[in-house]
Scaffold this motif. Structure first.
Motif, PDB file in Angstrom:
ATOM      1  N   TRP A  41      20.275  19.972  17.987  1.00  0.00           N
ATOM      2  CA  TRP A  41      21.692  19.593  18.009  1.00  0.00           C
ATOM      3  C   TRP A  41      21.935  18.332  17.184  1.00  0.00           C
ATOM      4  CZ3 TRP A  41      23.853  15.137  20.267  1.00  0.00           C
ATOM      5  CH2 TRP A  41      25.250  15.111  20.304  1.00  0.00           C
ATOM      6  N   ALA A  42      21.047  17.324  17.340  1.00  0.00           N
ATOM      7  CA  ALA A  42      21.206  16.082  16.576  1.00  0.00           C
ATOM      8  C   ALA A  42      21.043  16.331  15.080  1.00  0.00           C
ATOM      9  CB  ALA A  42      20.196  15.047  17.056  1.00  0.00           C
ATOM     10  N   THR A  43      20.101  17.196  14.715  1.00  0.00           N
ATOM     11  CA  THR A  43      19.894  17.510  13.300  1.00  0.00           C
ATOM     12  C   THR A  43      21.117  18.211  12.714  1.00  0.00           C
ATOM     13  OG1 THR A  43      17.521  17.719  13.694  1.00  0.00           O
ATOM     14  CG2 THR A  43      18.382  18.708  11.694  1.00  0.00           C
ATOM     15  N   HIS A  44      21.662  19.164  13.465  1.00  0.00           N
ATOM     16  CA  HIS A  44      22.871  19.841  13.001  1.00  0.00           C
ATOM     17  C   HIS A  44      24.027  18.860  12.872  1.00  0.00           C
ATOM     18  CE1 HIS A  44      26.501  22.370  13.276  1.00  0.00           C
ATOM     19  NE2 HIS A  44      25.759  23.283  12.647  1.00  0.00           N
ATOM     20  N   LEU A  45      24.140  17.951  13.801  1.00  0.00           N
ATOM     21  CA  LEU A  45      25.217  16.951  13.738  1.00  0.00           C
ATOM     22  C   LEU A  45      25.068  16.077  12.508  1.00  0.00           C
ATOM     23  CD1 LEU A  45      27.636  16.096  15.514  1.00  0.00           C
ATOM     24  CD2 LEU A  45      26.160  14.350  16.512  1.00  0.00           C
ATOM     25  N   ASN A  46      23.843  15.653  12.209  1.00  0.00           N
ATOM     26  CA  ASN A  46      23.609  14.823  11.023  1.00  0.00           C
ATOM     27  C   ASN A  46      23.897  15.598   9.737  1.00  0.00           C
ATOM     28  OD1 ASN A  46      22.860  12.569  12.505  1.00  0.00           O
ATOM     29  ND2 ASN A  46      20.703  13.180  12.589  1.00  0.00           N
ATOM     30  N   ALA A  47      23.472  16.888   9.717  1.00  0.00           N
ATOM     31  CA  ALA A  47      23.746  17.703   8.528  1.00  0.00           C
ATOM     32  C   ALA A  47      25.251  17.872   8.337  1.00  0.00           C
ATOM     33  CB  ALA A  47      23.070  19.059   8.664  1.00  0.00           C
ATOM     34  N   ARG A  48      25.987  18.107   9.408  1.00  0.00           N
ATOM     35  CA  ARG A  48      27.442  18.243   9.330  1.00  0.00           C
ATOM     36  C   ARG A  48      28.075  16.944   8.839  1.00  0.00           C
ATOM     37  NH1 ARG A  48      31.433  20.952  12.389  1.00  0.00           N
ATOM     38  NH2 ARG A  48      33.475  20.303  11.580  1.00  0.00           N
ATOM     39  N   ARG A  49      27.571  15.826   9.334  1.00  0.00           N
ATOM     40  CA  ARG A  49      28.136  14.538   8.919  1.00  0.00           C
ATOM     41  C   ARG A  49      27.876  14.286   7.431  1.00  0.00           C
ATOM     42  NH1 ARG A  49      25.628  11.714  12.296  1.00  0.00           N
ATOM     43  NH2 ARG A  49      27.224  11.745  13.935  1.00  0.00           N
ATOM     44  N   THR A  50      26.671  14.627   6.997  1.00  0.00           N
ATOM     45  CA  THR A  50      26.348  14.432   5.577  1.00  0.00           C
ATOM     46  C   THR A  50      27.225  15.308   4.688  1.00  0.00           C
ATOM     47  OG1 THR A  50      24.057  13.909   6.154  1.00  0.00           O
ATOM     48  CG2 THR A  50      24.488  14.569   3.881  1.00  0.00           C
ATOM     49  N   ALA A  51      27.379  16.585   5.056  1.00  0.00           N
ATOM     50  CA  ALA A  51      28.222  17.482   4.268  1.00  0.00           C
ATOM     51  C   ALA A  51      29.673  17.015   4.257  1.00  0.00           C
ATOM     52  CB  ALA A  51      28.121  18.903   4.829  1.00  0.00           C
ATOM     53  N   ASP A  52      30.150  16.522   5.399  1.00  0.00           N
ATOM     54  CA  ASP A  52      31.526  16.014   5.458  1.00  0.00           C
ATOM     55  C   ASP A  52      31.710  14.808   4.541  1.00  0.00           C
ATOM     56  OD1 ASP A  52      32.374  17.974   7.168  1.00  0.00           O
ATOM     57  OD2 ASP A  52      32.149  16.758   8.987  1.00  0.00           O
ATOM     58  N   LEU A  53      30.737  13.937   4.512  1.00  0.00           N
ATOM     59  CA  LEU A  53      30.840  12.742   3.665  1.00  0.00           C
ATOM     60  C   LEU A  53      30.892  13.127   2.183  1.00  0.00           C
ATOM     61  CD1 LEU A  53      28.356  10.283   5.440  1.00  0.00           C
ATOM     62  CD2 LEU A  53      30.849  10.114   5.346  1.00  0.00           C
ATOM     63  N   LEU A  54      30.043  14.075   1.791  1.00  0.00           N
ATOM     64  CA  LEU A  54      30.057  14.508   0.388  1.00  0.00           C
ATOM     65  C   LEU A  54      31.374  15.178   0.037  1.00  0.00           C
ATOM     66  CD1 LEU A  54      26.420  15.918   0.080  1.00  0.00           C
ATOM     67  CD2 LEU A  54      27.311  13.759  -0.836  1.00  0.00           C
ATOM     68  N   GLN A  55      31.864  16.044   0.933  1.00  0.00           N
ATOM     69  CA  GLN A  55      33.130  16.722   0.667  1.00  0.00           C
ATOM     70  C   GLN A  55      34.288  15.733   0.651  1.00  0.00           C
ATOM     71  OE1 GLN A  55      34.660  20.845   2.193  1.00  0.00           O
ATOM     72  NE2 GLN A  55      35.067  19.336   3.791  1.00  0.00           N
ATOM     73  N   ASP A  56      34.292  14.804   1.587  1.00  0.00           N
ATOM     74  CA  ASP A  56      35.384  13.823   1.644  1.00  0.00           C
ATOM     75  C   ASP A  56      35.392  12.940   0.406  1.00  0.00           C
ATOM     76  OD1 ASP A  56      36.034  14.884   4.055  1.00  0.00           O
ATOM     77  OD2 ASP A  56      35.246  13.226   5.269  1.00  0.00           O
TER      78      ASP A  56
END
Length: 467
Positions: A29-44
């Motif tokens: 769950w933590a890994t998925h959360l970090n991956a989601r956060r990283t993808a959001d930062l790049l997209q943003d």
């Protein structure tokens, strides 16, 4: 099912698998959360860059604002996955200058501001920012918004998360294999010990050797060897007791058989009556012996915890024992004296404690010369109750004071079975107390002292208090 439930190996595996599984779930769950956060930062970041370029492309044309959005600006947020890009440039609270009118309006609390929205039924990630336009002393505020669907973002999350979750699951699998292997290796000493215990003969004098076993198993081996010692001593004591009891019972039975044969040969009524009287005495002695053997067996099997909560008044118990033996003492011209001090309430079994003091007082009367005194002194302290039975007989040598508590042992030729003190010791032991023999205070005779724990909470005694 029951064997698995009580298996040490299975329980250890459960204790290891459950925390490891929980750790894997939390880590995934933590890994998925970090991956989601990283993808959001790049997209943003890409969305913000495109929005700033769009805002810079807005120009004044005379008195009108014109937005010229080049394809290169759209390419900033374009993706190989074919994400749709939506944008809108509008005057704050006014007309749309460029873009799609379906783009949702939002109230900006900050600039830039990112948010999730929907356009034409497709979820998007969007950003809006403000730009002030100045002309001829007037200021117009623009709102530039751009959004993109989430296909590329989700693909990036998967590409970041999948290798990590595979690494975590692989690590857990390797760890479980190593744990199972380690358990199998480390539990071998237990299996070896269990095999040794299974084939170990109880009759053997040998004991389990702890050499080579883990340190944690040494107390278990020591306790097992100590248990074997106790069992061996108890077995030897039981065998000796059975042999002695058989011998003691055989004697009156043989005597009774001889008396029966003698009675059959008699023709006179007086001789038969005399033989029957002797047979009656032999039968009474045998009944007394059997009752004492049963009492001894009951005392040896007794457990003090079985008497918890049962209060016994030793005043009543001792008084009743003295009353029963008063006639015997009078026949031997022996004076019985009793002294009480304190409440004298203990926890225990009234019938068994009555047998203790009856045996002690009876022994004192039996071994005291005529014209002497037997004194029973009972007193209470803050933790104990001490009862002393003192006679003026020949006493017991110090070398024999332990042996007199053995079944069938008699320190003199006085008539008796040799079970009275053995019964008393076992009953006192079952009550958590001690019994010992000392020299009488006056130097003549013996003193048998019984120490029992005092009843801490006053309760109604089970014995009847004499009037």
């Amino acid at each position: 099912m029951k064997s698995r439930k009580h298996s040490l190996r299975a329980r250890l595996l459960i204790w290891l698998i459950v925390p490891t599984t929980i750790f894997g779930i939390v880590a995934g769950w933590a890994t998925h959360l970090n991956a989601r956060r990283t993808a959001d930062l790049l997209q943003d970041a890409a969305l913000l860059a495109a929005a700033r370029v769009m805002a810079a492309d807005v120009r004044w044309n005379d008195n009108d604002l014109v937005a010229s959005v080049s394809p290169s600006t759209i390419q900033i947020v374009g993706t190989p996955e074919g994400d749709q890009v939506f944008y809108r440039i509008e005057i704050a609270g006014g007309a749309v200058i460029a873009g799609t009118s379906d783009f949702p309006r939002t109230r900006l609390s900050a600039s830039p501001q990112w948010y999730d929205a929907q356009v034409a039924g497709s979820p998007i990630r969007a950003v809006s920012l403000k730009r002030a336009m100045f002309d001829n002393g007037k200021t117009i505020e623009l709102v530039v918004s751009i959004g993109r669907t989430l296909v590329a973002r989700d693909a990036l999350v998967a590409s970041l998360w999948t290798p990590q979750i595979a690494y975590i699951l692989g690590s857990i699998a390797v760890a479980m294999i190593l744990i199972c292997t380690g358990l199998a290796l480390e539990l071998r000493p237990l299996e070896k010990l269990a095999s040794g215990l299974a084939v170990h003969p109880l009759k053997s004098k040998e004991r389990i050797d702890a050499t080579g076993l883990p340190v944690e198993l040494h107390p278990l081996v020591t306790a097992f060897n100590a248990s074997l010692d106790v069992i061996e001593r108890q077995t030897a004591t039981q065998r000796r007791f059975i042999a002695d009891a058989a011998h003691q019972i055989r004697t009156p039975l043989t005597l009774l058989g001889s008396q029966l044969q003698y009675a059959r040969r008699q023709h006179g009524l007086d001789e038969v009556r005399e033989t029957l009287t002797a047979m009656h005495q032999s039968n009474r002695a045998m009944v007394t012996l059997i009752n004492q053997l049963l009492m001894l067996a009951q005392a040896e099997a007794a457990d003090y915890t079985a008497y918890e909560g049962e209060a016994v008044d030793l005043r009543a118990v001792i008084t009743l024992a003295v009353e029963k033996l008063a006639l015997v003492a009078r026949r031997r011209d022996i004076e019985l004296a009793v002294a009480f001090e304190g409440a004298l309430v203990v926890t225990g079994s009234e019938p068994l404690l009555s047998a203790v003091f009856s045996n002690l007082i009876d022994n004192a009367i039996r071994y005291s010369p005529r014209g002497t005194r037997v004194t029973v002194d009972a007193k209470e302290t803050h933790v104990n109750v001490t009862v002393s039975v003192v006679d003026e007989g020949p006493g017991i040598p110090a070398t024999l004071r332990e042996r007199v508590f053995e079944p069938f042992f008699r320190a003199s030729a006085e008539e008796g079975s040799g079970l009275g003190l053995a019964i008393a010791k076992e009953i006192v032991r079952a009550h958590g107390g001690v019994v010992a023999i000392h020299d009488a205070p006056g130097g003549v005779g013996a003193m048998v002292e019984v120490v029992l724990a005092r009843e801490q909470e006053p309760r109604r005694p089970s014995a009847r208090t004499p009037v």
